[in-house]
Design a protein around this motif. Structure first.
Motif, PDB file in Angstrom:
ATOM      1  N   ARG A  31       0.853  -1.191   0.000  1.00 57.77           N
ATOM      2  CA  ARG A  31       0.000   0.000   0.000  1.00 57.77           C
ATOM      3  C   ARG A  31       0.889   1.242   0.000  1.00 57.77           C
ATOM      4  O   ARG A  31       1.639   1.480   0.937  1.00 57.77           O
ATOM      5  CB  ARG A  31      -0.930  -0.024   1.224  1.00 57.77           C
ATOM      6  N   ILE A  32       0.795   1.978  -1.097  1.00 57.53           N
ATOM      7  CA  ILE A  32       1.600   3.192  -1.260  1.00 57.53           C
ATOM      8  C   ILE A  32       0.683   4.390  -1.003  1.00 57.53           C
ATOM      9  O   ILE A  32      -0.404   4.465  -1.589  1.00 57.53           O
ATOM     10  CB  ILE A  32       2.168   3.263  -2.691  1.00 57.53           C
ATOM     11  N   VAL A  33       1.092   5.306  -0.159  1.00 60.85           N
ATOM     12  CA  VAL A  33       0.265   6.491   0.096  1.00 60.85           C
ATOM     13  C   VAL A  33       0.739   7.620  -0.823  1.00 60.85           C
ATOM     14  O   VAL A  33       1.901   8.026  -0.782  1.00 60.85           O
ATOM     15  CB  VAL A  33       0.326   6.923   1.570  1.00 60.85           C
ATOM     16  N   VAL A  34      -0.178   8.108  -1.653  1.00 57.94           N
ATOM     17  CA  VAL A  34       0.136   9.205  -2.579  1.00 57.94           C
ATOM     18  C   VAL A  34      -0.071  10.524  -1.833  1.00 57.94           C
ATOM     19  O   VAL A  34      -1.186  10.865  -1.459  1.00 57.94           O
ATOM     20  CB  VAL A  34      -0.744   9.136  -3.839  1.00 57.94           C
ATOM     21  N   THR A  35       1.019  11.252  -1.625  1.00 56.83           N
ATOM     22  CA  THR A  35       0.986  12.444  -0.765  1.00 56.83           C
ATOM     23  C   THR A  35       1.009  13.747  -1.553  1.00 56.83           C
ATOM     24  O   THR A  35       1.168  14.824  -0.982  1.00 56.83           O
ATOM     25  CB  THR A  35       2.195  12.412   0.202  1.00 56.83           C
ATOM     26  N   LYS A  36       0.822  13.673  -2.858  1.00 56.03           N
ATOM     27  CA  LYS A  36       0.925  14.863  -3.714  1.00 56.03           C
ATOM     28  C   LYS A  36       0.045  16.013  -3.216  1.00 56.03           C
ATOM     29  O   LYS A  36      -1.077  15.774  -2.768  1.00 56.03           O
ATOM     30  CB  LYS A  36       0.552  14.507  -5.160  1.00 56.03           C
ATOM     31  N   PHE A  37       0.572  17.198  -3.337  1.00 53.85           N
ATOM     32  CA  PHE A  37      -0.047  18.480  -2.942  1.00 53.85           C
ATOM     33  C   PHE A  37      -0.114  18.681  -1.429  1.00 53.85           C
ATOM     34  O   PHE A  37      -0.447  19.763  -0.966  1.00 53.85           O
ATOM     35  CB  PHE A  37      -1.464  18.676  -3.527  1.00 53.85           C
ATOM     36  N   HIS A  38       0.176  17.649  -0.664  1.00 50.56           N
ATOM     37  CA  HIS A  38       0.192  17.792   0.792  1.00 50.56           C
ATOM     38  C   HIS A  38       1.608  18.173   1.243  1.00 50.56           C
ATOM     39  O   HIS A  38       2.582  17.804   0.609  1.00 50.56           O
ATOM     40  CB  HIS A  38      -0.229  16.487   1.467  1.00 50.56           C
ATOM     41  N   PRO A  39       1.708  18.875   2.370  1.00 55.83           N
ATOM     42  CA  PRO A  39       3.037  19.288   2.843  1.00 55.83           C
ATOM     43  C   PRO A  39       3.865  18.100   3.350  1.00 55.83           C
ATOM     44  O   PRO A  39       3.334  17.036   3.659  1.00 55.83           O
ATOM     45  CB  PRO A  39       2.713  20.256   3.987  1.00 55.83           C
ATOM     46  N   ALA A  40       5.155  18.326   3.447  1.00 55.56           N
ATOM     47  CA  ALA A  40       6.066  17.294   3.947  1.00 55.56           C
ATOM     48  C   ALA A  40       5.675  16.850   5.361  1.00 55.56           C
ATOM     49  O   ALA A  40       5.948  15.715   5.752  1.00 55.56           O
ATOM     50  CB  ALA A  40       7.497  17.815   3.934  1.00 55.56           C
ATOM     51  N   SER A  41       5.014  17.750   6.093  1.00 58.46           N
ATOM     52  CA  SER A  41       4.608  17.374   7.460  1.00 58.46           C
ATOM     53  C   SER A  41       3.655  16.179   7.443  1.00 58.46           C
ATOM     54  O   SER A  41       3.633  15.372   8.381  1.00 58.46           O
ATOM     55  CB  SER A  41       3.957  18.561   8.168  1.00 58.46           C
ATOM     56  N   LEU A  42       2.874  16.030   6.361  1.00 62.06           N
ATOM     57  CA  LEU A  42       1.982  14.868   6.267  1.00 62.06           C
ATOM     58  C   LEU A  42       2.798  13.579   6.112  1.00 62.06           C
ATOM     59  O   LEU A  42       2.467  12.544   6.697  1.00 62.06           O
ATOM     60  CB  LEU A  42       1.005  15.014   5.099  1.00 62.06           C
ATOM     61  N   VAL A  43       3.861  13.662   5.334  1.00 67.97           N
ATOM     62  CA  VAL A  43       4.732  12.492   5.166  1.00 67.97           C
ATOM     63  C   VAL A  43       5.334  12.108   6.518  1.00 67.97           C
ATOM     64  O   VAL A  43       5.421  10.932   6.879  1.00 67.97           O
ATOM     65  CB  VAL A  43       5.847  12.797   4.144  1.00 67.97           C
ATOM     66  N   ARG A  44       5.698  13.125   7.269  1.00 67.04           N
ATOM     67  CA  ARG A  44       6.276  12.894   8.606  1.00 67.04           C
ATOM     68  C   ARG A  44       5.254  12.188   9.507  1.00 67.04           C
ATOM     69  O   ARG A  44       5.573  11.224  10.195  1.00 67.04           O
ATOM     70  CB  ARG A  44       6.665  14.262   9.172  1.00 67.04           C
ATOM     71  N   GLU A  45       4.020  12.676   9.460  1.00 67.94           N
ATOM     72  CA  GLU A  45       2.959  12.031  10.271  1.00 67.94           C
ATOM     73  C   GLU A  45       2.739  10.591   9.829  1.00 67.94           C
ATOM     74  O   GLU A  45       2.572   9.687  10.652  1.00 67.94           O
ATOM     75  CB  GLU A  45       1.629  12.777  10.052  1.00 67.94           C
ATOM     76  N   LEU A  46       2.685  10.388   8.508  1.00 64.64           N
ATOM     77  CA  LEU A  46       2.472   9.034   7.996  1.00 64.64           C
ATOM     78  C   LEU A  46       3.604   8.114   8.440  1.00 64.64           C
ATOM     79  O   LEU A  46       3.372   6.968   8.837  1.00 64.64           O
ATOM     80  CB  LEU A  46       2.374   9.055   6.460  1.00 64.64           C
ATOM     81  N   SER A  47       4.808   8.620   8.376  1.00 64.83           N
ATOM     82  CA  SER A  47       5.955   7.822   8.793  1.00 64.83           C
ATOM     83  C   SER A  47       5.812   7.429  10.268  1.00 64.83           C
ATOM     84  O   SER A  47       6.081   6.286  10.647  1.00 64.83           O
ATOM     85  CB  SER A  47       7.233   8.628   8.549  1.00 64.83           C
ATOM     86  N   GLY A  48       5.340   8.365  11.066  1.00 64.07           N
ATOM     87  CA  GLY A  48       5.110   8.079  12.482  1.00 64.07           C
ATOM     88  C   GLY A  48       4.060   7.007  12.702  1.00 64.07           C
ATOM     89  O   GLY A  48       4.054   6.308  13.726  1.00 64.07           O
ATOM     90  N   LEU A  49       3.153   6.867  11.729  1.00 62.50           N
ATOM     91  CA  LEU A  49       2.102   5.838  11.815  1.00 62.50           C
ATOM     92  C   LEU A  49       2.560   4.520  11.193  1.00 62.50           C
ATOM     93  O   LEU A  49       1.767   3.591  11.053  1.00 62.50           O
ATOM     94  CB  LEU A  49       0.832   6.332  11.104  1.00 62.50           C
TER      95      LEU A  49
END
Ligand SMILES: *Cc1c(COP(=O)(O)O)cnc(C)c1O
Length: 227
Positions: A31-49
């Protein structure tokens, strides 16, 4: 309002349910999460999850976000958008997997951009529509393109990718994709990846053999307006 953690858990539960209905092992699905248009902070949160696979579809955004999240361990970046030939080097530097290889010139550009780094995982994007302006190679050109990737020293042919056309049952389109995937395995038996399925159609994609799901809004929530 739901939280990111809740949406991620709900998507993963739905993926597991689809896999069960299709008689497939959910461990065979990435499962790949497509993070386009969202800030890098969302990637950080996802990584934390616990999310490990993330994707972008624009080179500049990919380059910026990978730099902003370089401190996060264990993230795999996928690129799922159109690659301009002159941006091949930048894409290669930032992504481990390119899902959207659609022409021979791009194969050559990505290959030339390879240095001493690990081989780049490459998927052939197939156009499932009748419109040549949509992304992906025409199915008639599939074999030649796959052979070109397989022959490139610094690329590893992994399989196929597609987006379901608007206005067609996704299951019918993904069925054709399964046939194209088999053709590519005939060229390179290790090319077993089938990148298909987005927020609205991952159930059909899993039923048709998808191995890599590219899920955006179902997990991230609505995308901020693009600039
Ligand atoms: C944006 C995008 C996705 C995710 O789409 P959602 O409908 O938000 O899940 C998947 N694949 C590609 C190529 C995309 O550009």
């Amino acid at each position: 309002m739901t939280t990111l953690a809740e949406r991620l858990a709900a998507a993963d539960a739905a993926i597991a349910a689809s896999a069960a209905r299709a008689g497939r092992d959910p461990r065979d699905l990435t499962r790949i999460v497509v993070t386009k248009f969202h800030p890098a902070s969302l990637v950080r949160e996802l990584s934390g999850l616990g999310v490990r696979d993330v994707a972008e579809n624009r080179q500049q955004e990919l380059t910026a976000k990978t730099a902003e999240t370089a401190d996060l361990a264990g993230l795999t970046w996928h690129f799922v958008g159109q690659v301009q030939t002159k941006k091949a080097r930048a894409v290669r530097r930032a992504a481990r997997v390119v899902h959207s290889v659609d022409r021979e010139r791009l194969v050559d550009a990505l290959d030339r951009a390879g240095e001493d780094d690990a081989p780049l995982d490459a998927l052939v994007q197939v156009n499932l529509t009748a419109d040549p302006n949509r992304g992906g190679v025409d199915p008639q050109g599939l074999d030649a393109l796959a052979e070109r990737i397989a022959a490139a020293d610094t690329l590893r042919l992994r399989g196929v990718m597609a987006v379901a056309p608007l206005g067609e049952e996704p299951a019918r389109a993904f069925d054709r994709l399964a046939g194209y995937a088999a053709r590519v395995r005939g060229i390179e038996p290790a090319a077993t990846w089938v990148s298909a399925g987005m927020s609205q159609d991952f159930d059909e994609a899993i039923a048709c053999g998808a191995t890599h799901l590219r899920i955006g809004t179902a997990i991230t929530g609505p995308r901020p307006p693009q600039d």
